[in-house]
Design a protein around this motif. Structure first.
Motif, PDB file in Angstrom:
ATOM      1  N   GLY A 505      -4.625  -1.177  -3.368  1.00  0.00           N
ATOM      2  CA  GLY A 505      -5.238  -2.053  -2.374  1.00  0.00           C
ATOM      3  C   GLY A 505      -4.336  -3.145  -1.845  1.00  0.00           C
ATOM      4  N   SER A 506      -3.029  -3.024  -2.027  1.00  0.00           N
ATOM      5  CA  SER A 506      -2.114  -4.100  -1.615  1.00  0.00           C
ATOM      6  C   SER A 506      -1.524  -3.890  -0.225  1.00  0.00           C
ATOM      7  CB  SER A 506      -0.963  -4.220  -2.626  1.00  0.00           C
ATOM      8  OG  SER A 506      -0.174  -3.026  -2.614  1.00  0.00           O
ATOM      9  N   LEU A 507      -1.724  -2.721   0.370  1.00  0.00           N
ATOM     10  CA  LEU A 507      -1.145  -2.459   1.684  1.00  0.00           C
ATOM     11  C   LEU A 507      -1.965  -3.160   2.762  1.00  0.00           C
ATOM     12  CD1 LEU A 507      -0.244   1.333   1.389  1.00  0.00           C
ATOM     13  CD2 LEU A 507       1.283  -0.630   1.188  1.00  0.00           C
ATOM     14  N   THR A 508      -1.278  -3.839   3.663  1.00  0.00           N
ATOM     15  CA  THR A 508      -1.966  -4.586   4.708  1.00  0.00           C
ATOM     16  C   THR A 508      -1.305  -4.357   6.058  1.00  0.00           C
ATOM     17  OG1 THR A 508      -2.761  -6.793   5.324  1.00  0.00           O
ATOM     18  CG2 THR A 508      -0.564  -6.664   4.385  1.00  0.00           C
ATOM     19  N   PRO A 509      -2.098  -4.261   7.129  1.00  0.00           N
ATOM     20  CA  PRO A 509      -1.509  -4.074   8.464  1.00  0.00           C
ATOM     21  C   PRO A 509      -0.959  -5.394   8.996  1.00  0.00           C
ATOM     22  CG  PRO A 509      -3.892  -4.170   8.631  1.00  0.00           C
ATOM     23  CD  PRO A 509      -3.568  -4.229   7.169  1.00  0.00           C
ATOM     24  N   ILE A 510       0.190  -5.311   9.673  1.00  0.00           N
ATOM     25  CA  ILE A 510       0.829  -6.492  10.244  1.00  0.00           C
ATOM     26  C   ILE A 510       0.926  -6.305  11.755  1.00  0.00           C
ATOM     27  CG2 ILE A 510       2.896  -7.926  10.278  1.00  0.00           C
ATOM     28  CD1 ILE A 510       1.368  -7.981   7.617  1.00  0.00           C
ATOM     29  N   GLY A 511       0.383  -7.255  12.499  1.00  0.00           N
ATOM     30  CA  GLY A 511       0.464  -7.213  13.949  1.00  0.00           C
ATOM     31  C   GLY A 511      -0.613  -6.326  14.552  1.00  0.00           C
TER      32      GLY A 511
END
Length: 749
Positions: A505-511
């Protein structure tokens, strides 16, 4: 396939050359010589399609001209002739009309200019060429003397009555007209009352009528149309820039040049930068001329492509609108070539034979002694420079049609008016959208970035999700739960845990991408009807036409899209455009970055306020003081381009100099470096020419191949083709290594 026999008695051969050059649609440096067999002596001429042996197989090629019209500096060196005794004979002549002289000269010119194998350019011209003889269509007619003992029934009477009104008729048409089945027709044939005869095939592309529905033009528009009609009437080569603000009626004006071309019995070619533009454009054409034009693009079925190719060659297609590859169709009587949105980089072909369709359209027009018309609201600096030096003419339109005014453009300083945390639309833009919807008008949000987010990273270890085949981040497409590379098409599912540190659960979208902006818009304006316009959602001209119809019918309140929404659409009820990230195109080290940004954002702004209601454009920018933002706010496009010219002129950057990019690619970095370094050591170095590099390309890994770039820059008066040709001949490549040349590059990736 129909071929010419080698029976001399049948064909009455006359003396002719004992050998012919045959260009094959394969990557060879030029034509191969073949012997003319006795049965074909005097029967082969340049342009004829022939079957010839190549190794252990046969290929179809074209008898090529002995002398090229290419300037000597561009022409590649010719190998010494092969002894006649060693030549293999031509197998047969294909019984189809020859390739036109103008197209053959064009193939030679494009190959020499782009340093491409002429056979590969010919392949583009022959891609849809059909060597099959068109099927003869049969129709029914009544016999002159029907049999006396014919048993007449009501169904048979209806058939004969239908044929008395119109004969011959095809089987399906006759069955519909008489309301009978096929068995009735067969029974009448067996009884001797009907017979089959060849029918004249209906023209697949009806002729447009130049007098069908002429437009009502204002004073300036009428003057512009008259000037273009005069160019067509002269039947001489010329280049004219038709420059006009968005909504000034440029399409209606240049269609008058098409009408003049039709009146003279000649063919017209209109190039559009994107297939998506064809839907609204063809509807406008049909209103003007009564019928739809022929269309040419990659989405056509193979059968329709072959049919269109033949109809162009036979002169049955009078007007064709198409993508850049339409330049290679076999027009015999070109009367005008029009390049709409001439500034668009989509006209540059990057794969295979690299060429710029705008520039090659001018070459094709010159070879045909026809006028070329370049159309744009934001012309390229190359075109403006040619206007200023007197090489091109210019017609300018400074006002919108029908009393509409240009939109008001304002910059939102995102440093002073930022959105809430985790959001991307500023409060000022949101408030403007609410007011627009309250007036029952339409709004648009523009972001030139597909997908949900351009980067996905791990909050724990900082790992970035990258493409294994390219030097590029993977783009998240949340609706499909995938990460994909927009360069090579690589796809993988969004993982639940970081591939590097395994944290769940650590992946996050940027932009933001358009999907993320759509998500925010749905939450902010839950009652608004949304439409997303991207290459992911509009996958065909049919889908594009349906989307455009929704906007025109006002069943959409908010349009969200990428650069596809910047094309020449006419949306009369669209009054607000919000540019989500106006700074997006300003980086990357591209010498044309500022020019492209102004052109793109000006085109987006031009979609608003095209009717009576005033348009408004809001630019979200973190650098509103940038010259691009200032040019858009002030509307002073001419001053901005003059500034661009002054920055490029001292360094001999285009259009004040010439560029040639050399791209080395290989399966391994070591192999790419070896060839690139060798090219660097023997790079040409003399007055007026310098070479930059070698260096890793910005996309140093693309589709699994390692890439290095060198850039040759020369003064405007120096032809780069002979220099590059000699340079490349000094370095040998082998194995997986490939060296590609891009003359006049527009991309530096």
């Amino acid at each position: 396939m129909a071929t010419t026999s080698v029976d001399t008695a049948t064909h009455g051969a006359r003396p002719g050359p004992s050998r012919v050059g045959v260009l094959l649609p394969l990557p060879f440096p030029g034509p191969f010589d073949y012997a003319v067999p006795p049965g074909l002596e005097g029967l082969l001429a340049p342009g004829d399609l022939v079957r010839v042996p190549l190794g252990r197989r046969e290929e179809t090629g074209v008898v090529w001209d002995a002398h090229t019209s290419v300037p000597p500096d561009f022409a590649p060196p010719q190998p010494p002739p092969v002894a006649t005794a060693r030549l293999r004979p031509v197998v047969a002549r294909v019984d189809v009309p020859p390739l036109p002289t103008g197209l053959r000269r064009f193939v030679d010119w494009v190959a020499a200019y782009t340093l491409s194998p002429p056979g590969m350019v010919l392949a583009m011209a022959l891609r849809a060429c059909s060597t099959e003889v068109p099927r003869v269509v049969q129709g029914w007619v009544a016999t002159d003397t029907p049999p006396a003992d014919l048993r007449m029934t009501p169904a048979r009477r209806r058939v004969l009555d239908a044929l008395a009104r119109s004969a011959p008729q095809g089987g399906a048409d006759l069955q519909r007209a008489a309301d009978v089945g096929a068995s009735v027709l067969r029974g009448l044939e067996q009884s001797g009352a009907l017979r089959m005869v060849p029918m004249d095939a209906a023209p697949p592309f009806p002729t447009p009528d130049p007098d069908h529905h002429p437009p009502r033009l204002s004073g300036d528009q009428d003057d512009a149309a008259a000037a273009l009609r005069a160019c067509v009437a002269e039947r001489q080569f010329s280049v004219t820039l038709l420059e006009g603000v968005t909504g000034s009626g440029k399409t209606e004006i240049y269609l008058e040049a098409v009408a003049a071309c039709l009146a003279q019995g000649q063919q017209a070619l209109v190039l559009l930068p994107e297939i998506a533009l064809s839907a609204q454009w063809t509807a406008r054409f049909e209103r003007r001329f009564g019928v739809a034009p022929a269309v040419w693009h990659s989405d056509l079925t193979p059968r329709l492509r072959r049919q269109t190719w033949r109809a162009v060659r036979d002169g049955q297609v009078r007007v064709l609108v198409g993508a850049r590859s339409a330049l290679f169709l076999p027009f015999e009587t070109l009367g005008v070539i029009i390049v709409d949105e001439e500034h668009e980089t989509a006209f540059k072909q990057e794969d295979g034979v690299t060429y710029h369709a705008r520039d090659m359209a001018i070459v094709r027009a010159r070879l045909a002694q026809a006028p070329a018309i370049l159309v744009s609201a934001t012309p390229s600096l190359e075109t403006l420079t040619n206007v200023e030096t007197g090489r091109y003419g210019r017609i300018a339109l400074g006002a919108r049609h029908g009393g509409a005014t240009m939109p008001d453009v304002e910059a939102i300083d995102m440093r002073a008016d930022p959105p809430e945390r985790g959001l991307f639309l500023s409060p000022r833009l949101v408030e403007a959208m609410r007011a627009t919807f309250a007036r029952e008008e339409q709004a648009m949000l523009f972001l030139n970035r597909r997908g949900y987010a351009p980067l996905t990273l791990c909050r724990t270890c900082g790992h970035r999700m990258e493409c294994p085949n390219c030097s590029a981040w993977l783009v998240e497409h949340r609706a499909r739960r995938i990460l994909t590379c927009h360069h090579c098409g690589y796809v993988e599912p969004i993982p639940d845990a970081c591939p590097s540190c395994q944290t769940s659960g650590s992946l996050t979208p940027i932009g933001p991408g358009v999907e993320r902006i759509t998500e925010e818009a749905r939450a902010t304006f839950p009652d608004a009807r949304l439409l997303v316009m991207t290459s992911d959602t509009l996958t065909s001209p049919t889908a594009t036409a349906a989307a455009v119809a929704q906007i025109a019918d006002r069943t959409v309140d908010l349009v969200i899209g990428t650069q596809i929404v910047a094309k020449g659409w006419h949306f009369p009820h669209l009054t607000l455009a919000g540019i989500v990230d106006a700074d997006l195109g300003l980086g990357g080290g591209d010498l044309r970055a500022a020019e492209r940004s102004v052109q793109l954002l000006h085109q987006v702004a031009g979609r608003t306020g095209r009717a009576q209601a005033q348009g408004r454009v809001l630019l979200q920018s973190y650098v509103p003081e940038h010259p691009v933002m200032q040019a858009l706010v002030s509307g002073d496009f001419a001053a901005f381009m003059a500034r661009e010219a002054e920055q490029r002129r001292p360094g001999h950057w285009p259009p004040f100099g010439r560029l040639a990019a050399i791209i080395v690619s290989a399966d391994s970095a070591e192999a790419a470096d070896a060839v690139a370094d060798a090219l660097g050591r023997c790079a040409p170095a003399f007055d007026g020419v310098d070479v930059l590099g070698p260096a890793p390309a910005p996309l140093a890994l693309l589709r699994g191949r390692h890439r290095r770039r060198l850039l040759l820059r020369a003064r405007r008066t120096i032809a780069v083709q002979p220099i590059v040709r000699r340079w490349l001949s000094m370095v040998k490549t082998g194995g997986s290594t490939r060296v590609d040349v891009d003359i006049d590059p527009v991309s530096f990736l």
